[in-house]
Design a protein around this motif. Structure first.
Motif, PDB file in Angstrom:
ATOM      1  N   THR A   1       0.822  -1.225   0.000  1.00 32.13           N
ATOM      2  CA  THR A   1       0.000   0.000   0.000  1.00 32.13           C
ATOM      3  C   THR A   1       0.859   1.280   0.000  1.00 32.13           C
ATOM      4  O   THR A   1       0.790   2.079   0.937  1.00 32.13           O
ATOM      5  N   PRO A   2       1.665   1.464  -1.046  1.00 29.43           N
ATOM      6  CA  PRO A   2       2.493   2.675  -1.123  1.00 29.43           C
ATOM      7  C   PRO A   2       1.630   3.908  -1.381  1.00 29.43           C
ATOM      8  O   PRO A   2       0.466   3.794  -1.771  1.00 29.43           O
ATOM      9  N   ASP A   3       2.218   5.059  -1.159  1.00 35.63           N
ATOM     10  CA  ASP A   3       1.523   6.300  -1.493  1.00 35.63           C
ATOM     11  C   ASP A   3       1.447   6.485  -3.000  1.00 35.63           C
ATOM     12  O   ASP A   3       0.445   6.972  -3.528  1.00 35.63           O
ATOM     13  N   ILE A   4       2.529   6.093  -3.682  1.00 35.35           N
ATOM     14  CA  ILE A   4       2.659   6.317  -5.117  1.00 35.35           C
ATOM     15  C   ILE A   4       3.123   5.052  -5.822  1.00 35.35           C
ATOM     16  O   ILE A   4       4.048   4.363  -5.349  1.00 35.35           O
ATOM     17  N   LEU A   5       2.501   4.737  -6.961  1.00 36.50           N
ATOM     18  CA  LEU A   5       3.057   3.782  -7.917  1.00 36.50           C
ATOM     19  C   LEU A   5       3.640   4.614  -9.050  1.00 36.50           C
ATOM     20  O   LEU A   5       2.912   5.350  -9.722  1.00 36.50           O
ATOM     21  N   LEU A   6       4.932   4.510  -9.254  1.00 36.83           N
ATOM     22  CA  LEU A   6       5.619   5.191 -10.351  1.00 36.83           C
ATOM     23  C   LEU A   6       5.912   4.127 -11.392  1.00 36.83           C
ATOM     24  O   LEU A   6       6.701   3.207 -11.143  1.00 36.83           O
ATOM     25  N   THR A   7       5.254   4.211 -12.557  1.00 34.43           N
ATOM     26  CA  THR A   7       5.310   3.105 -13.501  1.00 34.43           C
ATOM     27  C   THR A   7       5.457   3.553 -14.950  1.00 34.43           C
ATOM     28  O   THR A   7       4.972   4.614 -15.340  1.00 34.43           O
ATOM     29  N   ASP A   8       6.141   2.713 -15.710  1.00 34.09           N
ATOM     30  CA  ASP A   8       6.179   2.862 -17.162  1.00 34.09           C
ATOM     31  C   ASP A   8       4.846   2.357 -17.713  1.00 34.09           C
ATOM     32  O   ASP A   8       4.043   1.773 -16.983  1.00 34.09           O
ATOM     33  N   ILE A   9       4.612   2.582 -18.998  1.00 31.64           N
ATOM     34  CA  ILE A   9       3.390   2.061 -19.612  1.00 31.64           C
ATOM     35  C   ILE A   9       3.630   0.664 -20.166  1.00 31.64           C
ATOM     36  O   ILE A   9       2.968  -0.297 -19.766  1.00 31.64           O
ATOM     37  N   GLU A  10       4.570   0.529 -21.073  1.00 35.25           N
ATOM     38  CA  GLU A  10       4.766  -0.748 -21.757  1.00 35.25           C
ATOM     39  C   GLU A  10       5.656  -1.658 -20.920  1.00 35.25           C
ATOM     40  O   GLU A  10       6.856  -1.449 -20.803  1.00 35.25           O
ATOM     41  N   MET A  11       5.011  -2.665 -20.321  1.00 39.39           N
ATOM     42  CA  MET A  11       5.719  -3.649 -19.508  1.00 39.39           C
ATOM     43  C   MET A  11       5.136  -5.029 -19.781  1.00 39.39           C
ATOM     44  O   MET A  11       4.023  -5.144 -20.279  1.00 39.39           O
ATOM     45  N   PRO A  12       5.891  -6.088 -19.448  1.00 37.02           N
ATOM     46  CA  PRO A  12       5.356  -7.445 -19.633  1.00 37.02           C
ATOM     47  C   PRO A  12       4.152  -7.706 -18.731  1.00 37.02           C
ATOM     48  O   PRO A  12       4.003  -7.093 -17.681  1.00 37.02           O
ATOM     49  N   GLN A  13       3.320  -8.636 -19.176  1.00 39.00           N
ATOM     50  CA  GLN A  13       2.159  -9.161 -18.440  1.00 39.00           C
ATOM     51  C   GLN A  13       1.017  -8.164 -18.310  1.00 39.00           C
ATOM     52  O   GLN A  13      -0.078  -8.421 -18.790  1.00 39.00           O
TER      53      GLN A  13
END
Length: 201
Positions: free
Chosen positions: A47-59
């Protein structure tokens, strides 16, 4: 302290972003993921405050994860960091409840500021990207049509696509035909190219 899960499938980029953010006194990387499924699992568990993520990832793509977070009403807020300024991505990010959207060539100071703004309940999209999103055409594809097109892009035959999506080959054929018709494409390969260019995949 703002707690962050970082999702990026390129190990060197993942390490670089983590190192830069760890230098900020009020930001802490508490989890790292190289694919979307792991990212969502970490968000559910930590339960982090922020998810910092790329768009194109596997799965799962970063947009898929953001949508799951919104649908499950998790408290984590999503910030996208990507190389793509495609209008379709921006529109889909907004629809998925993403609160921040930056390009990977943004200064680290801007990224840190965006994280702080989003963690505080705000939104952060640079003006030039916001203008691009405003001009975007609506995504005409359904979720199933997108799934089928993604697998078709890999060169898979209808029977294999059907097996992976737990559908009949005839249904897959209909999805691909409908997608091509909506996009004005001559075939599924062209449909995939058009959808990818617009950020709809």
């Amino acid at each position: 302290m703002i707690r962050i899960v970082l999702a990026e499938d390129q190990a060197m980029v993942l390490g670089a972003i983590a190192t830069l953010l760890d230098m900020e006194p009020d930001l802490a990387i508490i989890g790292r993921a190289a694919d979307g499924t792991t990212a969502l699992d970490l968000v559910r568990t930590l339960t982090p405050d922020i998810l910092l993520t790329d768009i194109e990832m596997p799965q799962r793509t970063g947009l898929d994860v953001a949508l799951a977070i919104a649908e499950e009403r998790l408290t984590t807020r999503t910030v996208i960091v990507t190389t793509f300024a495609r209008p379709g991505y921006l529109a889909r990010a907004r629809a998925a409840g993403v609160r921040g959207y930056l390009l990977k060539d943004s200064p680290v100071e801007q990224l840190a500021a965006a994280i702080r703004i989003v963690a505080a309940g705000g939104t952060f999209i640079p003006a030039e990207l916001a203008a691009t999103a405003w001009e975007a055409n609506a995504d005409p594809l359904t979720a199933r049509e997108r799934d089928a097109l993604r697998l078709a892009e890999e060169g898979l035959p209808n029977k294999e696509i059907a097996r992976r999506l737990d559908l009949s080959p005839g249904t897959v054929r209909n999805y691909l035909s409908d997608a091509a018709g909506k996009l004005g494409a001559a075939n599924r390969i062209e449909a995939g190219r058009i959808a990818r260019t617009n950020g709809w995949l």
